[in-house]
Design a protein around this motif. Structure first.
Motif, PDB file in Angstrom:
ATOM      1  N   GLU A 167       0.920  -1.220   0.067  1.00  0.00           N
ATOM      2  CA  GLU A 167      -0.060  -0.087   0.120  1.00  0.00           C
ATOM      3  C   GLU A 167       0.691   1.087  -0.093  1.00  0.00           C
ATOM      4  OE1 GLU A 167      -2.907   2.192   2.921  1.00  0.00           O
ATOM      5  OE2 GLU A 167      -3.011   0.095   3.144  1.00  0.00           O
ATOM      6  N   TRP A 168       1.070   2.304  -1.047  1.00  0.00           N
ATOM      7  CA  TRP A 168       1.809   3.012  -1.445  1.00  0.00           C
ATOM      8  C   TRP A 168       1.133   4.074  -0.444  1.00  0.00           C
ATOM      9  CZ3 TRP A 168       6.705   2.596  -2.812  1.00  0.00           C
ATOM     10  CH2 TRP A 168       6.803   1.126  -3.677  1.00  0.00           C
ATOM     11  N   LEU A 169       1.809   4.998   0.472  1.00  0.00           N
ATOM     12  CA  LEU A 169       1.404   5.861   1.316  1.00  0.00           C
ATOM     13  C   LEU A 169       1.905   7.274   0.540  1.00  0.00           C
ATOM     14  CD1 LEU A 169       2.450   4.676   4.774  1.00  0.00           C
ATOM     15  CD2 LEU A 169      -0.125   4.348   3.567  1.00  0.00           C
ATOM     16  N   THR A 170       3.257   7.272   0.244  1.00  0.00           N
ATOM     17  CA  THR A 170       3.553   8.419  -0.689  1.00  0.00           C
ATOM     18  C   THR A 170       4.470   7.899  -1.794  1.00  0.00           C
ATOM     19  OG1 THR A 170       5.461   8.954   0.759  1.00  0.00           O
ATOM     20  CG2 THR A 170       3.659  10.106   1.449  1.00  0.00           C
ATOM     21  N   GLU A 171       5.132   8.558  -2.383  1.00  0.00           N
ATOM     22  CA  GLU A 171       6.171   8.074  -3.580  1.00  0.00           C
ATOM     23  C   GLU A 171       7.465   7.336  -2.788  1.00  0.00           C
ATOM     24  OE1 GLU A 171       6.268   8.048  -6.711  1.00  0.00           O
ATOM     25  OE2 GLU A 171       3.910   8.721  -6.707  1.00  0.00           O
ATOM     26  N   CYS A 172       7.632   7.647  -1.576  1.00  0.00           N
ATOM     27  CA  CYS A 172       8.902   7.347  -0.864  1.00  0.00           C
ATOM     28  C   CYS A 172       8.223   6.622   0.610  1.00  0.00           C
ATOM     29  CB  CYS A 172       9.646   8.307  -0.669  1.00  0.00           C
ATOM     30  SG  CYS A 172      10.628   9.232  -1.855  1.00  0.00           S
ATOM     31  N   GLU A 173       7.219   6.170   0.631  1.00  0.00           N
ATOM     32  CA  GLU A 173       6.728   5.380   1.826  1.00  0.00           C
ATOM     33  C   GLU A 173       5.612   4.414   1.497  1.00  0.00           C
ATOM     34  OE1 GLU A 173       5.907   6.509   6.364  1.00  0.00           O
ATOM     35  OE2 GLU A 173       5.881   8.205   4.822  1.00  0.00           O
ATOM     36  N   TYR A 174       5.678   3.222   2.223  1.00  0.00           N
ATOM     37  CA  TYR A 174       4.547   2.185   1.864  1.00  0.00           C
ATOM     38  C   TYR A 174       4.493   1.284   2.988  1.00  0.00           C
ATOM     39  CZ  TYR A 174       8.689  -0.492   0.618  1.00  0.00           C
ATOM     40  OH  TYR A 174      10.152  -0.973   0.705  1.00  0.00           O
ATOM     41  N   LYS A 175       3.561   0.484   2.944  1.00  0.00           N
ATOM     42  CA  LYS A 175       3.185  -0.434   3.935  1.00  0.00           C
ATOM     43  C   LYS A 175       3.215  -1.732   3.252  1.00  0.00           C
ATOM     44  CE  LYS A 175      -0.739   0.646   5.863  1.00  0.00           C
ATOM     45  NZ  LYS A 175      -1.840   0.837   6.622  1.00  0.00           N
ATOM     46  N   LEU A 176       3.665  -2.720   4.020  1.00  0.00           N
ATOM     47  CA  LEU A 176       3.453  -4.240   3.506  1.00  0.00           C
ATOM     48  C   LEU A 176       2.769  -4.934   4.384  1.00  0.00           C
ATOM     49  CD1 LEU A 176       7.448  -5.132   2.878  1.00  0.00           C
ATOM     50  CD2 LEU A 176       5.467  -4.334   0.996  1.00  0.00           C
ATOM     51  N   ILE A 177       1.783  -5.611   3.879  1.00  0.00           N
ATOM     52  CA  ILE A 177       0.872  -6.156   4.477  1.00  0.00           C
ATOM     53  C   ILE A 177       1.303  -7.929   4.150  1.00  0.00           C
ATOM     54  CG2 ILE A 177      -1.705  -6.794   5.151  1.00  0.00           C
ATOM     55  CD1 ILE A 177      -0.811  -3.524   3.329  1.00  0.00           C
ATOM     56  N   ILE A 178       1.546  -8.903   5.030  1.00  0.00           N
ATOM     57  CA  ILE A 178       1.966 -10.145   4.677  1.00  0.00           C
ATOM     58  C   ILE A 178       0.819 -10.897   4.503  1.00  0.00           C
ATOM     59  CG2 ILE A 178       3.019 -12.150   5.566  1.00  0.00           C
ATOM     60  CD1 ILE A 178       4.734 -10.252   7.517  1.00  0.00           C
ATOM     61  N   GLN A 179       0.915 -11.535   3.186  1.00  0.00           N
ATOM     62  CA  GLN A 179      -0.285 -12.429   2.837  1.00  0.00           C
ATOM     63  C   GLN A 179       0.074 -13.842   2.872  1.00  0.00           C
ATOM     64  OE1 GLN A 179      -3.041 -11.153   2.269  1.00  0.00           O
ATOM     65  NE2 GLN A 179      -2.257  -9.029   2.740  1.00  0.00           N
ATOM     66  N   GLU A 180       1.246 -14.149   2.606  1.00  0.00           N
ATOM     67  CA  GLU A 180       1.725 -15.522   2.593  1.00  0.00           C
ATOM     68  C   GLU A 180       3.333 -15.864   2.765  1.00  0.00           C
ATOM     69  OE1 GLU A 180       1.354 -19.324  -0.637  1.00  0.00           O
ATOM     70  OE2 GLU A 180       0.591 -17.107  -0.900  1.00  0.00           O
ATOM     71  N   SER A 181       3.604 -16.982   3.448  1.00  0.00           N
ATOM     72  CA  SER A 181       5.098 -17.293   3.747  1.00  0.00           C
ATOM     73  C   SER A 181       5.331 -18.779   3.802  1.00  0.00           C
ATOM     74  CB  SER A 181       5.795 -16.547   5.052  1.00  0.00           C
ATOM     75  OG  SER A 181       7.018 -17.121   5.156  1.00  0.00           O
ATOM     76  N   THR A 182       6.434 -19.094   3.039  1.00  0.00           N
ATOM     77  CA  THR A 182       6.912 -20.421   3.112  1.00  0.00           C
ATOM     78  C   THR A 182       8.304 -20.698   4.064  1.00  0.00           C
ATOM     79  OG1 THR A 182       8.179 -20.404   1.048  1.00  0.00           O
ATOM     80  CG2 THR A 182       5.737 -20.914   0.957  1.00  0.00           C
ATOM     81  N   LEU A 183       8.620 -19.473   4.321  1.00  0.00           N
ATOM     82  CA  LEU A 183       9.988 -19.250   4.957  1.00  0.00           C
ATOM     83  C   LEU A 183       9.756 -20.144   6.378  1.00  0.00           C
ATOM     84  CD1 LEU A 183      12.874 -18.300   4.742  1.00  0.00           C
ATOM     85  CD2 LEU A 183      11.909 -15.984   6.029  1.00  0.00           C
ATOM     86  N   PRO A 184      10.737 -21.035   6.772  1.00  0.00           N
ATOM     87  CA  PRO A 184      10.482 -21.732   8.001  1.00  0.00           C
ATOM     88  C   PRO A 184      10.859 -20.859   9.470  1.00  0.00           C
ATOM     89  CG  PRO A 184      11.698 -23.071   6.572  1.00  0.00           C
ATOM     90  CD  PRO A 184      11.459 -21.533   5.996  1.00  0.00           C
ATOM     91  N   ASN A 185       9.872 -20.983  10.338  1.00  0.00           N
ATOM     92  CA  ASN A 185      10.099 -20.324  11.443  1.00  0.00           C
ATOM     93  C   ASN A 185       9.839 -18.849  11.316  1.00  0.00           C
ATOM     94  OD1 ASN A 185      10.820 -22.726  12.919  1.00  0.00           O
ATOM     95  ND2 ASN A 185      12.828 -22.648  12.313  1.00  0.00           N
TER      96      ASN A 185
END
Length: 125
Positions: A66-84
């Motif tokens: 979700e881009w908040l400005t041209e230089c700032e954003y939020k990441l919303i985790i949807q899925e992960s296969t990374l152990p632990n």
């Protein structure tokens, strides 16, 4: 003379701030890497999606952007296969680009009351 110095300083600030905004566009639809210890992590930015690949694409973390400005954003985790992986679906991280220098992007990430500074380097897709 004071007016001239003020005008020059103001013009310089405008030019610097506008070039920073242009530089942040380097993220969209590009690939980057950063290191965790001695291992590279590949990051792919889309318009609305962010994917981190770990251990030569054996594992991944997918997030919505979700881009908040041209230089700032939020990441919303949807899925992960990374152990632990310690974060659950829906966890949000906020990232602010501090500066861009050539192929290097320096940023501050915030999650759960903690923040850290990091950098990533643009790579060819």
């Amino acid at each position: 003379m004071k007016k001239l110095y003020f005008l020059i300083a103001f013009a310089g600030a405008v030019i610097l701030s506008s070039s920073k905004l242009d530089d942040c566009n380097i993220l969209k639809n590009n690939a980057f890497k950063y290191k965790v210890g001695s291992k590279d992590v590949l990051v792919q930015f889309g318009e609305d999606e962010y994917i981190e690949y770990h251990e030569n694409k054996k594992y991944y973390i997918k997030s919505d952007i979700e881009w908040l400005t041209e230089c700032e954003y939020k990441l919303i985790i949807q899925e992960s296969t990374l152990p632990n992986f310690p974060f659950k679906t829906g966890t949000t991280m906020r990232i602010k680009i501090d500066r861009v220098k050539g192929k290097k992007v320096y940023y501050t990430a915030k999650l759960g009351g903690r923040s850290w500074e990091w950098r990533m380097t643009k790579v060819n897709k």
